[in-house]
Design an enzyme around this catalytic site. Structure first.
Site, mmCIF file in Angstrom:
data_model
loop_
_atom_site.group_PDB
_atom_site.id
_atom_site.type_symbol
_atom_site.label_atom_id
_atom_site.label_comp_id
_atom_site.label_asym_id
_atom_site.label_seq_id
_atom_site.Cartn_x
_atom_site.Cartn_y
_atom_site.Cartn_z
ATOM 1 N N HIS A 467 42.810 49.670 43.042
ATOM 2 C CA HIS A 467 43.825 48.701 42.611
ATOM 3 C C HIS A 467 43.181 47.633 41.713
ATOM 4 C CE1 HIS A 467 47.540 46.202 43.302
ATOM 5 N NE2 HIS A 467 46.679 45.249 42.976
ATOM 6 N N GLU A 468 42.125 47.011 42.220
ATOM 7 C CA GLU A 468 41.476 45.941 41.433
ATOM 8 C C GLU A 468 40.848 46.506 40.162
ATOM 9 O OE1 GLU A 468 42.335 43.088 42.077
ATOM 10 O OE2 GLU A 468 43.039 43.437 44.122
ATOM 11 N N HIS A 471 43.442 46.701 37.494
ATOM 12 C CA HIS A 471 43.580 45.409 36.794
ATOM 13 C C HIS A 471 42.424 45.242 35.803
ATOM 14 C CE1 HIS A 471 46.898 43.554 38.891
ATOM 15 N NE2 HIS A 471 46.305 43.524 40.070
ATOM 16 N N HIS A 474 42.881 46.979 32.598
ATOM 17 C CA HIS A 474 43.860 46.237 31.780
ATOM 18 C C HIS A 474 43.120 45.149 30.986
ATOM 19 C CE1 HIS A 474 48.258 44.490 31.914
ATOM 20 N NE2 HIS A 474 47.938 44.952 30.734
#
Length: 675
Positions: A467-468, A471, A474
């Site tokens: 998940h991290e 990010h 991104h």
């Protein structure tokens, strides 16, 4: 001249952490503000008529020194804080809020921005420039630039007060987390706990020169304790301590602070002409209004609630049958869910953990990124770091060009807040034809390696890392002109798409084959375990959805109305949770007093975003599944239309460009097993 205020003479201009002293920060902030003010003055005093270049663009690139100092300092305040840094944060926050207001409430600057904004139709701007102009204009108009002076002063006072209160809130939560320890000296009280958890608790006790075992409210200690400890009384003790943070009528009590923050946010919205804080916030989100958020949440709740009630009844029967438990309590939830999951799927986190060695999982995330986006990660040792445990990597593309510098910080320690997050020390942007590459960091709290074992992750921690890292991608793959539109600078209910979509790869055999190997034998995770992971993915999804929605509805409760009449936090929460409550209430506990997402982080009126983005990510991942999870064509479309574009265009435009259509909620309901 402070080391913080000029170009760092380091590899890739990375932050020279070991040379920065705490006493450097205050003067650096003062100097940074002074430099930024000079840049603003130059824009205002420019004798030529306002243009996009001399006003909007100049504004977009102003304050870069201050931004850099701020990102370094506030990242340290989250990941490596101490009393001194917290004291500086209390001094600096009002200065920054004051400076922000000096800019946003500067009538001469606003007049120039407005002039350009009013000619926008004739300017022939590209989509990114159009977005920048729109955002710059709104950053003034939405923050009081059109108000009379007395209202502007009122706004300044509110902002100053709010910045102090949210810092205080966070400090109190950290203090409460660190103040509690469960010290066990009787070995029989450890029954049921995983070996690694016991070992970690023992080394913590040893480090404090105590006998026995010490458990804390840090996630790697707390979560296994309430999930596995057979001793129900001790689970209760831990769970009550965890839920009582900020709610103990002591020096770290957050009740007054919560009421003040909610009231000040409401007052601020009213001064700006909005019905509530949520109305103000949601105007700049995909969801657009509190009404839409509530409709979205209640629709999902309607679909999830029957499943949740069924799952809860099943769990209740199971606990009764197993241990004669008459009434399931909050401290029983994780414990019996884990046991039920083991029974239904014969799947135990402890069986899985040996296959998820932290270093291998990280390499797996790197391998997934390489297959999808053609980037490689190589650990480097000549980049300075703020703690010896942090690892640093050079990220390159297929042409061997630098994409980003990546920092990874994985273990809990004193002075680091709980949870997991991604952040950046330097944004990506393009100036004078140079594409400045970003410095991105992820921070987690995983179980530390012990004398006998490496750091082994639970499956939940594996998805947290992905998940991290989503990010982080991104941030790393950003390719925009202006820093304020780069990377994760997107609408808040769009920001979780890149992170949540990447979690899907953790369930796919093809991806697990890249990293899930037993840390001792080297054998690959057996396919039957992979099938069980996939099968169990929607286990208790109804309850999980309802829990997530309850947090979002509590957030809306605080922010979508006038909170002046709320006097008793506990009573208010009870009312907000009425539609989603499964377990009996615990009178010693409150959620809001440690709900850092909304009272300290940026999620106020935005907690619903997790579910909103899940609709996007389930829909987007179905596209990958149709074409193959490592399909280059789909990955390139995702990279070019979502990951690299930041906030340069409206998220729905970007999403449709990637997917060819608007997202449909059915994909989420299918994945969650709710249809």
């Amino acid at each position: 001249m402070s080391i913080l205020t000029h170009h760092f003479n380091t590899k890739y201009n990375t932050a020279p952490f070991s040379k920065i002293k705490n006493e450097d920060f205050l003067p650096a902030f003062q100097k940074g503000i002074e430099l930024a003010k000079a840049e603003i003055d130059a824009i205002v005093r420019n004798p030529t008529k306002p243009t996009f270049e001399n006003t909007i663009e100049a504004l977009a690139f102003s304050g870069d020194v201050l931004d850099r100092i701020s990102s370094i300092f506030f990242n340290l305040n989250s990941a490596e804080t101490n009393d001194e840094i917290q004291k500086i944060a209390q001094e600096v926050s009002p200065l920054l809020s004051e400076f922000g207001n000096d800019v946003r409430l500067n009538p001469d600057l606003f007049a120039r921005v407005k002039t350009v904004y009013e000619q926008r139709e004739k300017l022939n701007l590209n989509p990114e420039q159009t977005t920048l102009l729109d955002k710059k204009y709104k950053s003034f108009s939405r923050n009081g630039a059109n108000l009379p002076d007395d209202k502007k002063d009122q706004l300044r006072e509110i902002d100053k007060e709010l910045s102090k209160l949210s810092l205080q809130f966070g400090e109190n939560v950290l203090a409460e987390t660190q103040a509690y320890q469960l010290h066990i000296t009787n070995e029989s009280d450890l029954a049921g706990l995983p070996e690694g958890t016991i070992e970690a608790a023992h080394s913590l006790a040893k480090s404090q020169e105590k006998e026995g075992w010490i458990f804390t409210l840090d996630y790697p200690s707390y979560v296994p304790f309430v999930t596995y400890a057979n001793n129900r009384k001790l689970r209760k003790k831990m769970a009550i301590a965890f839920g009582a943070k900020g709610f103990q009528n002591n020096e770290f009590d957050n009740q007054e602070i919560v009421l003040k923050i909610a009231k000040l946010r409401f007052d601020r919205a009213q001064v700006l002409g909005y019905a509530s804080h949520a109305h103000f916030v949601l105007e700049e989100r995909m969801a657009e209004s509190p009404e839409k958020v509530k409709t979205f949440s209640n629709d999902l709740l309607e679909k999830a609630k029957p499943a949740a009630l069924k799952e809860f009844a099943q769990l209740t029967d199971f606990a009764k049958e197993l241990d004669g438990i008459e009434q399931l309590e909050k401290w029983d939830g994780a414990y019996y869910s884990e046991k039920l999951k083991q029974q239904l799927f014969n799947l135990d986190d402890e069986i899985l953990k040996p296959y998820f060695q932290l270093e291998k999982v990280l390499d797996g995330a790197f391998a997934v990124a390489q297959k999808l986006y053609g980037i490689t990660f190589e650990e480097i040792f000549e980049v300075d770091k703020y703690h010896e445990e942090v690892k640093t990597y050079e990220v390159k593309d297929e042409e061997d060009q630098l994409v980003a510098v990546f920092y990874a910080d994985f273990f809990p320690r004193k002075g680091k807040r709980n949870g997991a997050w991604m952040t950046s020390f330097k944004s990506q942007y393009i100036k004078k034809e140079i594409n400045e590459r970003p410095h991105i960091s992820i921070v987690c709290n995983f179980t530390k390696p012990t004398e006998t074992k490496p750091s082994l992750l639970t499956f939940n921690e594996v998805t947290t890392l992905f998940h991290e890292f989503g990010h982080a991608l991104h941030g790393m793959l950003a390719n925009t002109t202006y820093p304020s539109l780069s990377g994760t600078s997107v609408y808040w209910d769009f920001v979780e798409l890149p992170s949540q979509i990447l979690e899907n790869w953790c369930y796919e055999p093809e991806a697990l084959a890249l990293f899930a190997y037993h840390y001792q034998t080297g054998e690959m995770i057996p396919m039957e375990l992979v099938h069980k992971i996939k099968e169990s993915a929607s286990f208790q999804e109804g309850m999980a959805t309802m829990r997530q929605l309850s947090f979002g509805l509590l957030d809306m409760g605080w922010h979508a109305q006038d909170p002046s009449n709320i006097k008793d936090i506990k009573a208010f929460e009870t009312e907000q949770f009425a539609a989603t409550q499964l377990y009996p209430d615990v009178k010693e506990n409150a959620m809001s007093t440690s709900f850092s997402h909304i009272f300290q982080g940026g999620y106020s009126s935005g907690y619903y975003s997790y579910k909103w983005a899940e609709v996007l990510d389930a829909d987007a991942f179905e596209y990958f599944q149709e074409k193959g999870i490592f399909n280059k064509e789909v990955a390139t479309k995702f990279k070019e239309n979502v990951l690299s574009k930041g906030g340069t265009e409206h998220p729905m435009i970007l999403y449709k460009r990637f997917r060819g259509q608007e997202p449909k909620p059915e994909a989420l309901l299918r994945r969650a097993g709710l249809v």
